[in-house]
Design an enzyme around this catalytic site. Structure first.
Site, PDB file in Angstrom:
ATOM      1  N   MET A 138      24.131   9.050   4.425  1.00  0.00           N
ATOM      2  CA  MET A 138      23.911  10.356   5.040  1.00  0.00           C
ATOM      3  C   MET A 138      24.035  10.267   6.559  1.00  0.00           C
ATOM      4  O   MET A 138      24.597  11.167   7.208  1.00  0.00           O
ATOM      5  CB  MET A 138      22.541  10.912   4.651  1.00  0.00           C
ATOM      6  CG  MET A 138      22.324  12.349   5.065  1.00  0.00           C
ATOM      7  SD  MET A 138      23.421  13.512   4.226  1.00  0.00           S
ATOM      8  CE  MET A 138      22.486  13.817   2.725  1.00  0.00           C
TER       9      MET A 138
ATOM     10  N   LYS B 146     -17.761  -0.559   4.777  1.00  0.00           N
ATOM     11  CA  LYS B 146     -18.151  -1.532   3.759  1.00  0.00           C
ATOM     12  C   LYS B 146     -19.644  -1.482   3.463  1.00  0.00           C
ATOM     13  O   LYS B 146     -20.064  -1.596   2.298  1.00  0.00           O
ATOM     14  CB  LYS B 146     -17.743  -2.937   4.231  1.00  0.00           C
ATOM     15  CG  LYS B 146     -17.895  -4.013   3.184  1.00  0.00           C
ATOM     16  CD  LYS B 146     -17.299  -5.329   3.673  1.00  0.00           C
ATOM     17  CE  LYS B 146     -17.368  -6.400   2.585  1.00  0.00           C
ATOM     18  NZ  LYS B 146     -16.736  -7.678   3.056  1.00  0.00           N
TER      19      LYS B 146
ATOM     20  N   GLU C  30       0.816  -1.212   0.000  1.00  0.00           N
ATOM     21  CA  GLU C  30       0.000   0.000   0.000  1.00  0.00           C
ATOM     22  C   GLU C  30       0.855   1.269   0.000  1.00  0.00           C
ATOM     23  O   GLU C  30       0.476   2.280  -0.619  1.00  0.00           O
ATOM     24  CB  GLU C  30      -0.930   0.007   1.210  1.00  0.00           C
ATOM     25  CG  GLU C  30      -2.046  -1.025   1.146  1.00  0.00           C
ATOM     26  CD  GLU C  30      -1.661  -2.364   1.765  1.00  0.00           C
ATOM     27  OE1 GLU C  30      -2.545  -3.237   1.888  1.00  0.00           O
ATOM     28  OE2 GLU C  30      -0.477  -2.538   2.124  1.00  0.00           O
TER      29      GLU C  30
ATOM     30  N   PHE D 299     -12.302  -6.939  13.369  1.00  0.00           N
ATOM     31  CA  PHE D 299     -11.150  -7.366  12.576  1.00  0.00           C
ATOM     32  C   PHE D 299     -10.766  -6.266  11.566  1.00  0.00           C
ATOM     33  O   PHE D 299     -11.602  -5.767  10.833  1.00  0.00           O
ATOM     34  CB  PHE D 299     -11.501  -8.660  11.831  1.00  0.00           C
ATOM     35  CG  PHE D 299     -10.416  -9.152  10.918  1.00  0.00           C
ATOM     36  CD1 PHE D 299      -9.209  -9.614  11.435  1.00  0.00           C
ATOM     37  CD2 PHE D 299     -10.591  -9.138   9.538  1.00  0.00           C
ATOM     38  CE1 PHE D 299      -8.207 -10.066  10.585  1.00  0.00           C
ATOM     39  CE2 PHE D 299      -9.593  -9.593   8.685  1.00  0.00           C
ATOM     40  CZ  PHE D 299      -8.390 -10.049   9.208  1.00  0.00           C
ATOM     41  N   GLN D 300      -9.498  -5.883  11.577  1.00  0.00           N
ATOM     42  CA  GLN D 300      -8.919  -4.862  10.697  1.00  0.00           C
ATOM     43  C   GLN D 300      -9.618  -3.504  10.845  1.00  0.00           C
ATOM     44  O   GLN D 300      -9.708  -2.731   9.891  1.00  0.00           O
ATOM     45  CB  GLN D 300      -8.925  -5.312   9.231  1.00  0.00           C
ATOM     46  CG  GLN D 300      -7.961  -6.470   8.987  1.00  0.00           C
ATOM     47  CD  GLN D 300      -7.729  -6.781   7.529  1.00  0.00           C
ATOM     48  OE1 GLN D 300      -8.589  -6.514   6.688  1.00  0.00           O
ATOM     49  NE2 GLN D 300      -6.579  -7.360   7.206  1.00  0.00           N
TER      50      GLN D 300
END
Length: 575
Positions: free
Chosen positions: A486, A179, A67, A129-130
Site C-alpha cells: 500500500m 501489586k 502482550e 523497576f517497570q
C-alpha cells in the site's frame, strides 16, 4: 488438542484460595460470565496469576507470545462474539505493549477490559523497576482508565469498568492494579452497595426531530443510506435490514459496515470511500439525502469533506451524541438506540427511477474482477471471490492491514459484519493473526481465516506459537508481493514514483517459518494453483499457512488521492 500448558501445574489446586484483591478480580470476571482471558505474566501481575493457579474452576487463560498479541486476540474475540474481551499484562513494558491494540479497540468501539499490574502503591512516582504512568498513557485511548489505590475500591471499580466498556458506544476500559492491592486481604460485597455511573440518562425520543426526519425522507428523490460499524455494535443488523427493505433506498457502507447487507442484495452498492466501489461513490455524490446510520464521516469514507455529497441533506442516527456535527452538521440528529429509531423511520419511498439508476451503476461500476492473466502471479482477487462463495456465510475472516485488506473488503462477499474482522480506524498492521485466534476461541466450531500480507504478517508472527500451542484450526492466507504494497502504491502514484523503504525482497521462506512453529504450510504459485489452494484452505484439518506469491506491482483500484473528492477516483488503466 494440546493441553493448556500455561494453566497446567505440578502442584495440586488449593481448596481454600487466598481471598485477596487478585481473588476479587477473578470472582468479578466469573460473575460476568467471562470464560476466556488473554495475557502474559510478569512481576507486578503475578498475584493474579497465582490466584488463577489456586482456582479450582479457573477461567481459561490463553498465553500469547507478546502482550500486543494478547490484546489483539481479546479484541478479535470481542468483535466476533459481540461480548466483552479481556486481556491481562504486567506493569511497565507489559502495559505499554498493549497500547496499540487498545488504541485499535478505542477507534473501532470494541468492548475490552484491560487489566494490568502496577508497582506497589508505596513506590508510585519513584521510577521503580517497570513503573510507567499507565493512567496518563491510556486516558486518550480508552473510555476510561482507573488506578486502584485501595483493595476496598477494587470490586466496585471492576464492576463499573465492565459496565462502562459495554454501555452505549462500547470501547476499552483499563484497570491498573498495584501489586499490594492484589495481595491485600479482601471480601466480596453482597452486591447491594455496587452501583454504576452512566454516561447519562436514557435518551428521550425527540418526536419533533423524528417528524423532521420523516419529512426529509418523504421529500427525497435521490436518498442514500450510509451505514457503518455502529449498526453491528448496536446489535441492530436485523432492524437495519428490515428498514432497508421497507424504504427501498440504496445503501453504501463503510469498511466496518461491510456485510450489513448480503453481497447479492440489489440495494447494496458496496463500500464507499478511498477504495470504494465507483457506483457507491457516485450515488453518494449525486444524492439529495444521506441517512447516516452508525457512521462518523471518517476521512477514508468521505474523501475531501467539503466536496462530500454536496447536494445532500443529512439525517444522522448514532448512539453517541458526540458524533453529531463533529465533522458535518446534520439537518436532523437522532441520538439513541437504532433499534428504536429505525422502525419509526421505515417510510416506503417512491424512488423507482433513482433505484434503477443505482442498479444500472451497480452492474457497470461495482467491483469487477480483472481479466484472467494465466501468465501472471497468483490471482489474489479471483481467489478471494471464489473462496467467499465456497467457504460459506458463517466463515470469519480476520484481515491485517494493507492492500490485501482492501481486496477482502472489495471481493469477499460477507453476509454479516461480525464475520469481517478488520482494523478500521487505527489501521494496525499485525492485527490479523491474533484477532483470528480470538475469533476461533470465541467460536471453536466455526471456520476462521486470517488474510494477511507479507509486511503485516511479520508484525506478530510469534503468535504462530499460540496457534500451535492450542491446536486452533485457523487458516492463514498470506499474499506475498515482497513489498509494503500500500505504501509502495501511494509512493508510485503521489510521490513521483520515488520508492522509499518498501522493499521486502529479503523476506524469509514463510513455509519454513510456519513449519518451525509446528504449523503445516504450503506454497501455491500461479493461476493454475488457485483451485488447489482453495481446496487446501477449506479441506485441511487443523491450522494451515498458504503462502501465495502475487505480482509485485499489483495495486488496489480504485483509489481517491489525498485531498481529492470521491468523484475523482483513479481507476486502473486496462487499455
Amino acid at each position: 488438542m494440546p493441553a493448556d500448558a500455561d494453566t497446567a501445574s505440578p502442584h495440586p489446586m488449593s481448596d481454600s484460595p487466598t481471598r485477596n484483591g487478585a481473588w476479587v478480580v477473578l470472582e468479578v470476571l466469573k460473575r460476568h460470565r467471562v470464560e476466556t482471558v488473554f495475557g502474559y505474566p510478569g512481576g507486578a501481575i503475578m498475584p493474579l496469576y497465582d490466584a488463577m493457579a489456586q482456582d479450582a474452576a479457573p477461567i481459561r487463560h490463553i498465553l500469547t507470545r507478546h502482550e500486543q498479541g494478547a490484546a489483539f486476540a481479546a479484541n478479535g474475540h470481542a468483535r466476533a462474539s459481540g461480548r466483552l474481551g479481556v486481556c491481562i499484562a504486567t506493569s511497565g513494558p507489559g502495559a505499554t505493549n498493549l497500547i496499540t491494540a487498545v488504541a485499535d479497540a478505542h477507534m473501532d468501539s470494541i468492548p475490552l477490559l484491560v487489566i494490568t499490574g502496577q508497582v506497589p502503591t508505596g513506590l508510585l512516582g519513584t521510577d521503580a523497576f517497570q513503573e510507567t504512568d499507565v493512567l496518563g498513557l491510556t486516558l486518550p485511548i480508552t473510555k476510561h482508565s482507573y488506578l486502584v489505590r485501595h483493595v476496598d475500591e477494587l470490586e466496585a471499580v471492576l464492576e463499573e469498568a465492565i459496565h462502562l466498556a459495554q454501555e452505549g458506544r462500547p470501547g476499552p476500559v483499563w484497570v491498573d492494579i498495584p501489586k499490594d492491592v492484589q495481595l491485600a486481604p479482601a471480601q466480596l460485597s453482597s452486591g447491594s452497595a455496587l452501583g454504576h455511573r452512566t454516561s447519562g440518562e436514557a435518551e428521550t425520543p425527540d418526536e419533533a426531530a423524528l417528524a423532521r426526519a420523516l419529512d426529509l425522507l418523504g421529500a427525497a428523490r435521490r436518498p442514500v443510506i450510509y451505514a457503518g460499524g455502529g449498526v453491528a455494535l448496536g446489535h441492530g443488523v436485523a432492524a437495519f435490514r428490515d428498514f432497508v427493505a421497507r424504504t427501498g433506498a440504496p445503501v453504501v457502507t463503510t469498511l466496518k459496515g461491510v456485510g450489513l447487507l448480503p453481497p447479492d442484495d440489489p440495494l447494496n452498492l458496496g463500500m464507499l470511500g478511498m477504495h470504494g466501489a465507483p457506483c457507491a461513490n457516485r450515488a453518494v455524490q449525486a444524492s439529495d439525502l444521506l441517512l447516516v446510520v452508525g457512521a462518523r464521516f471518517d476521512d477514508r469514507a468521505t474523501g475531501r469533506l467539503a466536496a462530500f455529497a454536496p447536494d445532500a441533506r443529512v439525517i444522522h442516527l448514532d448512539v453517541d451524541a458526540a458524533e453529531m456535527a463533529k465533522l458535518r452538521a446534520p439537518e436532523v440528529a437522532l441520538v439513541g438506540d437504532l433499534n428504536q429509531w429505525l422502525p419509526r423511520l421505515a417510510l416506503p419511498l417512491s424512488i423507482d427511477d433513482w433505484r434503477e439508476r443505482c442498479a444500472r451503476s451497480r452492474r457497470t461500476e461495482g467491483f469487477r474482477l480483472p481479466p484472467e492473466r494465466p501468465e501472471g502471479g497468483f490471482p489474489a482477487l479471483r481467489f478471494l471471490d471464489a473462496l467467499s462463495r465456497r467457504a460459506g456465510d458463517q466463515t470469519y475472516v480476520a484481515c491485517d492491514v494493507g492492500q490485501h485488506q482492501m481486496w477482502v473488503a472489495q471481493y469477499y462477499g460477507f453476509h454479516h459484519p461480525r464475520r469481517h474482522l478488520t482494523s478500521g480506524g487505527l489501521g494496525a498492521m499485525g492485527f490479523g493473526l491474533p484477532a483470528a485466534i480470538g475469533a476461533q476461541l470465541a467460536h471453536p466450531d466455526a471456520r476462521v481465516i486470517n488474510v494477511s500480507g507479507d509486511g503485516s504478517f511479520m508484525m506478530n508472527v510469534q503468535e504462530l506459537a499460540t496457534l500451535g500451542r492450542y491446536g486452533l484450526p485457523v487458516k492463514i492466507v498470506l499474499f506475498d508481493n515482497q513489498y509494503l504494497g500500500m505504501v509502495r502504491q501511494q509512493q508510485e502514484l503521489f510521490y513521483e514514483g520515488r520508492l522509499s523503504s518498501v522493499d521486502l525482497s529479503d523476506n524469509p521462506d514463510f513455509v519454513q517459518v510456519a513449519r518451525a512453529f509446528g504449523i503445516p504450510a504450503r506454497r501455491f504459485e500461479g493461476a493454475d494453483a488457485m483451485e488447489a489452494a482453495i481446496r487446501a484452505c477449506l479441506e485441511t484439518p487443523g491450522p494451515l499457512l498458504l503462502h501465495l506469491p502475487i505480482e509485485r506491482e499489483q495495486n488496489v483500484w480504485p483509489i481517491v488521492g489525498p485531498g481529492m473528492s470521491n468523484d475523482q477516483m483513479i481507476q486502473e488503466d486496462v487499455a
